[in-house]
Design a protein around this motif. Structure first.
Motif, PDB file in Angstrom:
ATOM      1  N   GLY A   1      19.326 -75.487 -40.060  1.00  0.00           N
ATOM      2  CA  GLY A   1      18.924 -76.428 -38.782  1.00  0.00           C
ATOM      3  C   GLY A   1      17.852 -75.848 -37.837  1.00  0.00           C
ATOM      4  O   GLY A   1      17.277 -76.498 -37.432  1.00  0.00           O
TER       5      GLY A   1
ATOM      6  N   MET B   1      14.600 -81.955 -47.594  1.00  0.00           N
ATOM      7  CA  MET B   1      15.487 -81.017 -46.882  1.00  0.00           C
ATOM      8  C   MET B   1      17.017 -81.785 -47.155  1.00  0.00           C
ATOM      9  O   MET B   1      18.077 -80.946 -46.969  1.00  0.00           O
ATOM     10  N   LEU B   2      17.335 -82.787 -47.838  1.00  0.00           N
ATOM     11  CA  LEU B   2      18.459 -83.347 -48.190  1.00  0.00           C
ATOM     12  C   LEU B   2      18.979 -82.356 -49.234  1.00  0.00           C
ATOM     13  O   LEU B   2      20.407 -81.838 -49.370  1.00  0.00           O
TER      14      LEU B   2
ATOM     15  N   LYS C   1      11.332 -86.693 -37.666  1.00  0.00           N
ATOM     16  CA  LYS C   1      12.368 -86.503 -38.789  1.00  0.00           C
ATOM     17  C   LYS C   1      12.714 -84.944 -38.665  1.00  0.00           C
ATOM     18  O   LYS C   1      13.951 -84.735 -38.804  1.00  0.00           O
ATOM     19  N   MET C   2      11.956 -84.184 -38.548  1.00  0.00           N
ATOM     20  CA  MET C   2      12.384 -82.763 -38.473  1.00  0.00           C
ATOM     21  C   MET C   2      13.187 -82.251 -37.360  1.00  0.00           C
ATOM     22  O   MET C   2      14.199 -81.554 -37.615  1.00  0.00           O
TER      23      MET C   2
ATOM     24  N   TRP D   1       9.946 -84.669 -45.636  1.00  0.00           N
ATOM     25  CA  TRP D   1      11.297 -84.523 -44.997  1.00  0.00           C
ATOM     26  C   TRP D   1      12.498 -84.583 -45.835  1.00  0.00           C
ATOM     27  O   TRP D   1      13.556 -84.084 -45.862  1.00  0.00           O
TER      28      TRP D   1
ATOM     29  N   THR E   1      16.793 -77.569 -31.492  1.00  0.00           N
ATOM     30  CA  THR E   1      18.124 -78.402 -32.066  1.00  0.00           C
ATOM     31  C   THR E   1      19.613 -78.176 -31.483  1.00  0.00           C
ATOM     32  O   THR E   1      20.333 -79.024 -31.527  1.00  0.00           O
TER      33      THR E   1
ATOM     34  N   LEU F   1      20.968 -82.616 -37.259  1.00  0.00           N
ATOM     35  CA  LEU F   1      22.062 -82.988 -38.363  1.00  0.00           C
ATOM     36  C   LEU F   1      22.489 -81.782 -39.258  1.00  0.00           C
ATOM     37  O   LEU F   1      23.786 -81.883 -39.306  1.00  0.00           O
ATOM     38  N   TYR F   2      21.746 -80.902 -39.364  1.00  0.00           N
ATOM     39  CA  TYR F   2      22.105 -79.739 -40.085  1.00  0.00           C
ATOM     40  C   TYR F   2      23.095 -78.839 -39.378  1.00  0.00           C
ATOM     41  O   TYR F   2      24.254 -78.628 -39.756  1.00  0.00           O
TER      42      TYR F   2
ATOM     43  N   LEU G   1      20.570 -79.242 -47.637  1.00  0.00           N
ATOM     44  CA  LEU G   1      22.027 -79.624 -46.960  1.00  0.00           C
ATOM     45  C   LEU G   1      22.958 -79.915 -47.842  1.00  0.00           C
ATOM     46  O   LEU G   1      24.201 -79.467 -47.698  1.00  0.00           O
TER      47      LEU G   1
ATOM     48  N   GLU H   1      15.451 -84.585 -36.127  1.00  0.00           N
ATOM     49  CA  GLU H   1      16.665 -85.020 -36.521  1.00  0.00           C
ATOM     50  C   GLU H   1      17.383 -84.454 -37.521  1.00  0.00           C
ATOM     51  O   GLU H   1      18.676 -84.226 -37.362  1.00  0.00           O
ATOM     52  N   LEU H   2      16.683 -83.836 -38.629  1.00  0.00           N
ATOM     53  CA  LEU H   2      17.161 -83.034 -39.726  1.00  0.00           C
ATOM     54  C   LEU H   2      17.809 -81.886 -39.083  1.00  0.00           C
ATOM     55  O   LEU H   2      19.040 -81.323 -39.573  1.00  0.00           O
TER      56      LEU H   2
END
Lengths: 93, 197
Positions: B55, A23-24, B159-160, A20, B63, B166-167, A27, B162-163
């Motif tokens: 996202g 993915m930063l 996590k996916m 995970w 999402t 967030l995206y 972004l 949340e990510l």
């Protein structure tokens, strides 16, 4: 396996829980692409007209992406040190 | 006495531009296109849309959810009408009416399918709020039997999820900056080519 075959982009969630943190990078890249696009000043071309500084833009996007990723790694490291070493040292035994 | 530039840069419009502001609200980057800043608008729009659809790619359609993640949606809504369109598709096509809501004649109560549940188009009776009489409506229902039902979407967890959220939310915040820059340009001024950064 059936989950992978049934995956529908933009509808189902990706199953990348173990990686995970990667993915930063995209972004940070997208943030840099947007931010630098609106913050860079135009260049004055030979004809006297303002034009978008593509070369400097691409360079600054790459630099900002690295800055964001490095900052996040640094913050993660600081958090680790705080939780693992600093906080236990502060707690009375 | 300071050096005077031989070719002073042409004046750049930095005043309020209502049309650019409206265009920027309608579509990411369109405000700059209206101002004639094609490359700037294209790259700003690509960045915002890349984040938003990135996202969706990571976390799936869950999402963007106006009803179950209202606070996050406030940020995502800054992307513009696209966020509302995606949310509408999510609410109407990927959420179903549960059995208890069918029994209570409430077609407005919908939720995402739980594991083992499927979506199936079907008819139910609901109470019309104006006439207070029962009317038959065709809605997606949550059912346990697969048969000809549609496979539910894989809900983003951990996590996916949340990510992905967030995206899309950061995309909204970045687009807010792009909108402000299009409507109320900053002190950004053109520089002579070769001038130091």
């Amino acid at each position: 396996m059936s989950l992978v075959l049934a995956y529908r982009p933009f509808i189902d969630a990706l199953s990348l829980h173990s990686v995970w943190f990667t993915m930063l990078v995209p972004l940070a890249l997208f943030i840099a692409v947007t931010w630098r696009a609106i913050r860079l000043p135009d260049l004055i071309g030979e004809d006297g007209r303002p034009r978008f500084p593509w070369k400097r833009y691409l360079t600054s996007v790459v630099v900002m992406t690295f800055q964001i990723v490095a900052s996040m790694i640094g913050l993660g490291l600081l958090s680790y040190l705080l939780v693992q070493y600093a906080a236990p040292a502060l707690v009375p035994k | 006495m300071p050096d005077q530039p031989t070719n002073p840069p042409p004046p750049v419009s930095t005043g309020f531009h209502p049309l650019a502001l409206v265009a920027a609200c309608a579509f990411p980057g369109a405000g700059h296109l209206v101002r004639g800043q094609i490359a700037r608008g294209a790259m700003a729009g690509a960045g915002v849309l890349g984040m938003f659809f990135g996202g969706l790619l990571i976390g799936g359609i869950d999402t963007v959810d106006r009803k179950e993640s209202r606070m996050w949606f406030m940020g995502q809504a800054c992307v513009g009408p696209i966020a509302f369109i995606v949310d509408n598709i999510h609410q109407t096509r990927f959420k179903g009416v549960p059995e208890e809501a069918v029994r209570a004649r409430r077609s407005d109560i919908r939720r995402s399918p739980f594991p083992g549940e499927y979506l199936k188009m079907g008819e139910m009776t609901t109470i019309d709020p104006k006439t207070h009489q029962g009317v038959r409506v065709r809605v997606p229902l949550l059912v346990r039997e697969k048969s000809d039902a549609t496979e539910a979407n894989v809900r983003a967890l951990g996590k996916m999820g949340e990510l992905g959220t967030l995206y899309a939310c950061i995309a909204g915040f970045m687009n807010l900056i792009v909108i402000l820059d299009a409507g109320f340009p900053t002190i950004r001024r053109p520089r002579a080519a070769g001038a130091p950064a």
